[in-house]
Design an enzyme around this catalytic site. Structure first.
Site, PDB file in Angstrom:
ATOM      1  N   ASP A  35       0.837  -1.197   0.000  1.00  0.00           N
ATOM      2  CA  ASP A  35       0.000   0.000   0.000  1.00  0.00           C
ATOM      3  C   ASP A  35       0.874   1.250   0.000  1.00  0.00           C
ATOM      4  O   ASP A  35       0.562   2.251  -0.628  1.00  0.00           O
ATOM      5  CB  ASP A  35      -0.884   0.037   1.256  1.00  0.00           C
ATOM      6  CG  ASP A  35      -1.960  -1.030   1.195  1.00  0.00           C
ATOM      7  OD1 ASP A  35      -2.005  -1.770   0.179  1.00  0.00           O
ATOM      8  OD2 ASP A  35      -2.743  -1.135   2.156  1.00  0.00           O
ATOM      9  N   TYR A  38       2.155   1.943  -3.435  1.00  0.00           N
ATOM     10  CA  TYR A  38       1.027   2.402  -4.252  1.00  0.00           C
ATOM     11  C   TYR A  38       0.736   3.875  -3.958  1.00  0.00           C
ATOM     12  O   TYR A  38       0.591   4.687  -4.867  1.00  0.00           O
ATOM     13  CB  TYR A  38      -0.193   1.528  -3.946  1.00  0.00           C
ATOM     14  CG  TYR A  38      -1.452   1.915  -4.699  1.00  0.00           C
ATOM     15  CD1 TYR A  38      -1.774   1.317  -5.915  1.00  0.00           C
ATOM     16  CD2 TYR A  38      -2.330   2.869  -4.184  1.00  0.00           C
ATOM     17  CE1 TYR A  38      -2.928   1.664  -6.605  1.00  0.00           C
ATOM     18  CE2 TYR A  38      -3.485   3.229  -4.859  1.00  0.00           C
ATOM     19  CZ  TYR A  38      -3.783   2.619  -6.067  1.00  0.00           C
ATOM     20  OH  TYR A  38      -4.930   2.971  -6.737  1.00  0.00           O
ATOM     21  N   LEU A  85     -34.933 -12.102 -11.473  1.00  0.00           N
ATOM     22  CA  LEU A  85     -34.918 -13.532 -11.772  1.00  0.00           C
ATOM     23  C   LEU A  85     -36.040 -14.248 -11.028  1.00  0.00           C
ATOM     24  O   LEU A  85     -36.401 -13.862  -9.925  1.00  0.00           O
ATOM     25  CB  LEU A  85     -33.589 -14.142 -11.326  1.00  0.00           C
ATOM     26  CG  LEU A  85     -32.341 -13.680 -12.081  1.00  0.00           C
ATOM     27  CD1 LEU A  85     -31.089 -14.177 -11.372  1.00  0.00           C
ATOM     28  CD2 LEU A  85     -32.369 -14.189 -13.513  1.00  0.00           C
ATOM     29  N   GLU A 115     -23.481 -19.600 -11.851  1.00  0.00           N
ATOM     30  CA  GLU A 115     -22.635 -18.637 -11.146  1.00  0.00           C
ATOM     31  C   GLU A 115     -23.323 -18.206  -9.862  1.00  0.00           C
ATOM     32  O   GLU A 115     -24.487 -18.513  -9.644  1.00  0.00           O
ATOM     33  CB  GLU A 115     -22.322 -17.439 -12.048  1.00  0.00           C
ATOM     34  CG  GLU A 115     -23.547 -16.743 -12.564  1.00  0.00           C
ATOM     35  CD  GLU A 115     -23.240 -15.761 -13.691  1.00  0.00           C
ATOM     36  OE1 GLU A 115     -22.384 -16.054 -14.532  1.00  0.00           O
ATOM     37  OE2 GLU A 115     -23.878 -14.705 -13.713  1.00  0.00           O
ATOM     38  N   LYS A 117     -25.163 -15.958  -7.079  1.00  0.00           N
ATOM     39  CA  LYS A 117     -26.104 -14.846  -7.035  1.00  0.00           C
ATOM     40  C   LYS A 117     -25.671 -13.959  -5.875  1.00  0.00           C
ATOM     41  O   LYS A 117     -25.820 -14.325  -4.709  1.00  0.00           O
ATOM     42  CB  LYS A 117     -27.524 -15.348  -6.831  1.00  0.00           C
ATOM     43  CG  LYS A 117     -28.549 -14.223  -6.859  1.00  0.00           C
ATOM     44  CD  LYS A 117     -29.951 -14.790  -6.930  1.00  0.00           C
ATOM     45  CE  LYS A 117     -30.991 -13.711  -7.082  1.00  0.00           C
ATOM     46  NZ  LYS A 117     -30.935 -12.670  -6.065  1.00  0.00           N
ATOM     47  N   ASP A 119     -25.524 -10.865  -3.318  1.00  0.00           N
ATOM     48  CA  ASP A 119     -26.540 -10.090  -2.638  1.00  0.00           C
ATOM     49  C   ASP A 119     -26.040  -8.659  -2.479  1.00  0.00           C
ATOM     50  O   ASP A 119     -25.444  -8.308  -1.479  1.00  0.00           O
ATOM     51  CB  ASP A 119     -26.807 -10.729  -1.277  1.00  0.00           C
ATOM     52  CG  ASP A 119     -28.213 -10.440  -0.816  1.00  0.00           C
ATOM     53  OD1 ASP A 119     -28.962  -9.806  -1.578  1.00  0.00           O
ATOM     54  OD2 ASP A 119     -28.562 -10.857   0.296  1.00  0.00           O
ATOM     55  N   ARG A 138     -30.527   0.036 -10.586  1.00  0.00           N
ATOM     56  CA  ARG A 138     -31.606  -0.645 -11.275  1.00  0.00           C
ATOM     57  C   ARG A 138     -32.924   0.113 -11.152  1.00  0.00           C
ATOM     58  O   ARG A 138     -33.706   0.173 -12.079  1.00  0.00           O
ATOM     59  CB  ARG A 138     -31.775  -2.045 -10.676  1.00  0.00           C
ATOM     60  CG  ARG A 138     -32.967  -2.789 -11.224  1.00  0.00           C
ATOM     61  CD  ARG A 138     -32.951  -4.221 -10.716  1.00  0.00           C
ATOM     62  NE  ARG A 138     -33.992  -4.984 -11.344  1.00  0.00           N
ATOM     63  CZ  ARG A 138     -35.236  -5.081 -10.906  1.00  0.00           C
ATOM     64  NH1 ARG A 138     -35.579  -4.429  -9.813  1.00  0.00           N
ATOM     65  NH2 ARG A 138     -36.129  -5.789 -11.530  1.00  0.00           N
ATOM     66  N   GLU A 175     -23.319  -6.310 -10.045  1.00  0.00           N
ATOM     67  CA  GLU A 175     -23.761  -6.093  -8.685  1.00  0.00           C
ATOM     68  C   GLU A 175     -22.673  -5.388  -7.887  1.00  0.00           C
ATOM     69  O   GLU A 175     -21.540  -5.860  -7.844  1.00  0.00           O
ATOM     70  CB  GLU A 175     -24.037  -7.493  -8.098  1.00  0.00           C
ATOM     71  CG  GLU A 175     -24.977  -7.515  -6.952  1.00  0.00           C
ATOM     72  CD  GLU A 175     -26.445  -7.574  -7.361  1.00  0.00           C
ATOM     73  OE1 GLU A 175     -26.761  -7.469  -8.566  1.00  0.00           O
ATOM     74  OE2 GLU A 175     -27.269  -7.707  -6.455  1.00  0.00           O
ATOM     75  N   TYR A 227     -21.852  -9.462 -14.661  1.00  0.00           N
ATOM     76  CA  TYR A 227     -22.274 -10.734 -15.248  1.00  0.00           C
ATOM     77  C   TYR A 227     -23.032 -10.586 -16.554  1.00  0.00           C
ATOM     78  O   TYR A 227     -23.585 -11.536 -17.061  1.00  0.00           O
ATOM     79  CB  TYR A 227     -23.147 -11.509 -14.253  1.00  0.00           C
ATOM     80  CG  TYR A 227     -24.229 -10.684 -13.602  1.00  0.00           C
ATOM     81  CD1 TYR A 227     -25.324 -10.264 -14.327  1.00  0.00           C
ATOM     82  CD2 TYR A 227     -24.121 -10.308 -12.262  1.00  0.00           C
ATOM     83  CE1 TYR A 227     -26.304  -9.482 -13.743  1.00  0.00           C
ATOM     84  CE2 TYR A 227     -25.099  -9.522 -11.673  1.00  0.00           C
ATOM     85  CZ  TYR A 227     -26.181  -9.119 -12.418  1.00  0.00           C
ATOM     86  OH  TYR A 227     -27.139  -8.342 -11.841  1.00  0.00           O
ATOM     87  N   LYS A 315     -32.272 -20.435  -4.852  1.00  0.00           N
ATOM     88  CA  LYS A 315     -31.997 -19.738  -3.600  1.00  0.00           C
ATOM     89  C   LYS A 315     -31.495 -20.729  -2.553  1.00  0.00           C
ATOM     90  O   LYS A 315     -32.081 -21.797  -2.373  1.00  0.00           O
ATOM     91  CB  LYS A 315     -33.277 -19.063  -3.094  1.00  0.00           C
ATOM     92  CG  LYS A 315     -33.797 -17.986  -4.037  1.00  0.00           C
ATOM     93  CD  LYS A 315     -32.985 -16.712  -3.943  1.00  0.00           C
ATOM     94  CE  LYS A 315     -33.402 -15.888  -2.800  1.00  0.00           C
ATOM     95  NZ  LYS A 315     -33.928 -14.595  -3.053  1.00  0.00           N
ATOM     96  N   CYS A 409     -55.000  -0.200  22.136  1.00  0.00           N
ATOM     97  CA  CYS A 409     -53.841   0.098  21.288  1.00  0.00           C
ATOM     98  C   CYS A 409     -52.673   0.530  22.180  1.00  0.00           C
ATOM     99  O   CYS A 409     -52.836   1.417  23.019  1.00  0.00           O
ATOM    100  CB  CYS A 409     -54.193   1.206  20.304  1.00  0.00           C
ATOM    101  SG  CYS A 409     -52.758   1.839  19.418  1.00  0.00           S
ATOM    102  N   CYS A 412     -52.159   4.560  21.384  1.00  0.00           N
ATOM    103  CA  CYS A 412     -53.136   5.611  21.712  1.00  0.00           C
ATOM    104  C   CYS A 412     -54.141   5.170  22.778  1.00  0.00           C
ATOM    105  O   CYS A 412     -54.921   5.985  23.258  1.00  0.00           O
ATOM    106  CB  CYS A 412     -53.880   6.054  20.456  1.00  0.00           C
ATOM    107  SG  CYS A 412     -54.997   4.800  19.796  1.00  0.00           S
ATOM    108  N   CYS A 427     -56.221  -1.184  15.439  1.00  0.00           N
ATOM    109  CA  CYS A 427     -56.604   0.042  16.122  1.00  0.00           C
ATOM    110  C   CYS A 427     -57.318   0.872  15.070  1.00  0.00           C
ATOM    111  O   CYS A 427     -56.764   1.145  14.016  1.00  0.00           O
ATOM    112  CB  CYS A 427     -55.338   0.763  16.614  1.00  0.00           C
ATOM    113  SG  CYS A 427     -55.646   2.494  17.013  1.00  0.00           S
ATOM    114  N   CYS A 432     -54.437   7.878  15.602  1.00  0.00           N
ATOM    115  CA  CYS A 432     -53.420   7.223  16.446  1.00  0.00           C
ATOM    116  C   CYS A 432     -52.025   7.588  15.927  1.00  0.00           C
ATOM    117  O   CYS A 432     -51.748   7.491  14.735  1.00  0.00           O
ATOM    118  CB  CYS A 432     -53.627   5.715  16.395  1.00  0.00           C
ATOM    119  SG  CYS A 432     -52.284   4.768  17.113  1.00  0.00           S
TER     120      CYS A 432
END
Ligand code: IVH
Length: 669
Positions: A35, A38, A85, A115, A117, A119, A138, A175, A227, A315, A409, A412, A427, A432
């Site tokens: 570093d 650099y 998807l 590949e 997915k 997150d 997006r 992503e 991708y 998933k 409630c 309130c 309620c 409220c």
């Protein structure tokens, strides 16, 4: 002159060096220098560019943090929509996908690519002549935010393409995410500085990309994987895997370990391997994606409005953890619904901290027989709020009391009611504070009035201090009062008031959604605004009339009537109208001259004197929609120089074509 010439050469050399080491470090994860070294190279470049400011170039590594803070983001269109998807959760569902797609392809053999997915936050990058010109989120798939200045701070994203075609004009999608290690560090820093930690790396990435000051974004440890090359065929690419290789060649970080599989069984094996390996990764993956490899087959399969038919997500199963229920509290939502929530001893589930879990209603509490002090198993799957799956009975100490929903409630104090056929308690006091707050929050949310900066904490404050008692009041806030609120100050106040003012421009359909009528989501709001182009038309409609609207049944109709006839809502709506919020649909632009209205237009070849983005924007202004490939549904093809196979196909199918001059004429007309 001589000095300048040699400086110029040195500057070029330093930039090349930095680009090389950026790629080694951020893309290939194989740093070659420390570093310290650099930083020395970068410092020399900064110094030289400071001496010769006219040699500063937009793609210089020094320009990553050059953007000034902005008031907000521009909305930009995606010429090719960014789809999502379809999900599957088992090997059998993947096999069904395989059968379905092969049937559509008349039993041709297919290869798949599997590949990860990731997150994170999906983004689209545009490079023009090799230079990064735009980075967009997006959004709703058709339009997103222009976050170019923020994207440029991410060092895994080159400002200029490398590889075989350094002057390419392409759109690449992928992503943006935050590695877990960076996420942990960031959260430590935040906690030390008294700031709220992020719940998970995805939220942290999304929150970072939305910051208005690029120099703040630059401090966030973001990275990105890519991708997809939009319209890769134009570059002579014929398979998804080749696109991944091309992305890598361009100097971008490509989706890692994408492998070609012969048939679905091999693809399933890969999915399961990833599932086992995911805990070892330094980033969150919530599944694996199976894609048909041949782009030509992808094109024939096409897409539904929401997702491509040539790909499916598998998933990973939800992750679970055990923890202790410290308390059970009752929350009151926007529509008055009371929800019991378990307050948990914070626990880490697949990389994010979970401190609360919804228990839904009394029936669910009874079914689980969960009590305060119990040890429970909780589960977190992808998007959903964590839920309590069961009570670990062996760990129960003594005989803790059962939890009962209150008769009044909790906010309130008014009595709560249980409607016939409903398990939920409500309620019914529309004044409220909980309902008021949550409905203002909904009003201001993204997709509704989209008032940047007006989140739940500020809403609570505005209501608790009596500055607003419904969303109509937002438009009559007094500057002097807002400035005095804790943590507001000049700048935040200005931003807030500007955002509120700006929201007056939202179209009527969004306003209708923002009102928070039960059962009226954004889709139903669109449909209603189409049929009733103003709030007065809607008010004049009775339940039967309303129920005749497409996609609107008696339940929605009754809810709309009930909402519009409540005096409290009437007053709030009057305030909105009085403030100048749009209560009528704008006479649509269709009435103006839009020669391409409703037409599907395809671009091919290089358009002289017009970038691709410009051409797409022009077509949208003329009412057209730019689509990727030529088919029977295409209405028009704009043909530039060196057109590809699309031109031939258009001629074969007898689709009308025009050249750049023709497009310009349309624009002038
Ligand atoms: S392909 C046309 N591949 O998951 C569909 N998406 O719901 C393009 N994602 O919005 C998506 N990793 O943000 C694809 N390897 C991957 C992905 C991936 C993450 C995200 C993407 C998309 C969402 C799908």
């Amino acid at each position: 002159m001589g000095a300048k010439k040699s400086a110029e050469a040195r500057i070029e050399e330093l930039r090349r060096l930095i680009r090389h080491h950026d790629r080694k470090y951020y893309v290939e994860n194989e740093p070659e220098i420390s570093d310290f070294e650099y930083d020395r190279v970068l410092a020399e470049l900064i110094r030289l560019e400071g001496e010769y400011p006219d040699l500063v170039a937009p793609d210089s590594p020094t320009q990553r943090v050059a953007g000034a803070p902005s008031e907000g983001f521009e909305t930009v269109g995606h010429a090719v929509p960014m789809l999502s998807l379809d999900n599957t959760y088992s090997a059998d569902e993947l096999r069904e996908f395989d059968v379905r797609t092969r049937r559509q392809l008349e039993d041709e053999t297919v290869s798949y690519v599997v590949e990860l997915k990731l997150d994170g936050v999906s983004v689209a990058l545009s490079y023009e002549n090799g230079l990064l010109t735009r980075g967009a989120t997006r959004g709703d798939g058709r339009r997103g935010d222009d976050v170019t200045a923020n994207i440029k701070t991410i060092r895994a994203i080159p400002l200029r393409l490398g590889g075989r075609d350094p002057h390419a004009t392409v759109e690449v999608r992928g992503e943006v995410f935050m590695p877990r290690s960076g996420f942990d560090e960031l959260n430590h820093r935040r906690e030390r500085d008294g700031e709220a930690p992020f719940a998970n790396p995805r939220n942290a990435a999304a929150g970072s990309l939305k910051l208005l000051d690029p120099s703040e974004v630059a401090k966030r440890p973001l990275s990105a994987f890519f991708y997809q090359i939009v319209e890769a065929e134009e570059l002579g690419i014929t398979t998804h895997h080749a696109a991944i290789v091309a992305i890598d060649d361009m100097g971008l970080r490509a989706s890692p370990d994408a492998v070609v599989c012969d048939g679905i069984e091999e693809a399933i094996e890969r999915c399961l391997e990833w599932q086992d390996a995911r805990a070892k990764l330094d980033y969150d993956a919530d599944g694996a994606v199976v894609k048909i490899d041949a782009l030509e087959q992808q094109a024939r399969l096409g897409a539904t409005a929401k997702s491509p038919r040539w790909s499916i997500a598998y998933k990973f199963p939800a992750q679970t953890a055990t923890t202790v229920v410290e308390d059970i509290v009752v929350q009151v939502g926007r529509t008055g619904k009371l929800t019991p929530v378990a307050v948990l001893e914070p626990v880490n589930v697949s990389g994010s901290t979970v401190a609360r879990a919804s228990l839904h209603n009394q029936d669910e509490v009874d079914r689980l027989d969960v009590r305060i002090g119990d040890t429970v198993t909780i589960e977190k799957g992808g998007e959903v709020i964590p839920k309590v799956v069961n009570v670990v009975r062996s760990k129960r100490k003594g005989r803790p009391r059962r939890f009962r929903m209150p008769k009044g409630c909790p906010v309130c104090g008014e009595p709560v009611v249980r409607l016939e056929d409903e398990v939920d308690l409500r309620c019914e006091n529309v004044a409220c504070a909980a309902q008021v707050k949550r409905s203002i929050e909904h009003f201001a949310a993204r997709g509704a009035m989209d008032i940047e900066g007006l989140g739940s904490a500020l809403v609570d404050l505005l209501v608790d201090t009596g500055l607003v008692s419904d969303y109509g009041d937002l438009f009559f806030l007094e500057r002097e009062r807002v400035v005095e609120l804790p943590r507001m100050g000049e700048r935040s106040t200005n931003n807030l008031l500007a955002a509120i003012e700006g929201s007056k421009e939202r179209p009527f359909s969004r306003v209708l959604f923002a009102l928070g009528i039960r059962h009226v989501g954004s889709r139903v709001a669109d449909v209603l605004a189409d049929r009733y182009p103003g709030i007065d038309d809607l008010r004049a409609a009775d339940e039967d009339d309303l129920a005749e609207t497409d996609e609107v049944g008696p339940v929605i109709a009754a809810s709309v009537r009930a909402f519009l006839t409540s005096p409290r809502n009437e007053r709030a709506i009057e305030k909105l109208a009085g403030a100048g919020v749009r209560m009528k649909a704008r006479r649509t632009r269709a009435r103006r001259k839009r020669p391409l209205a409703g037409m599907a237009v395809v671009l091919t070849g290089t358009l002289e004197g017009m970038s691709r983005n410009e051409a797409e924007a022009a077509i949208e202004r003329l009412g057209g929609r730019v689509t990727a490939s030529v088919s029977g549904k295409t209405d028009l093809v704009v043909v530039g120089d060196d057109p590809g196979s699309k031109h031939r196909k258009a001629v074969d199918l007898g689709v009308k074509t025009i050249d750049v001059k023709g497009l310009r004429r349309l624009l002038k007309s």
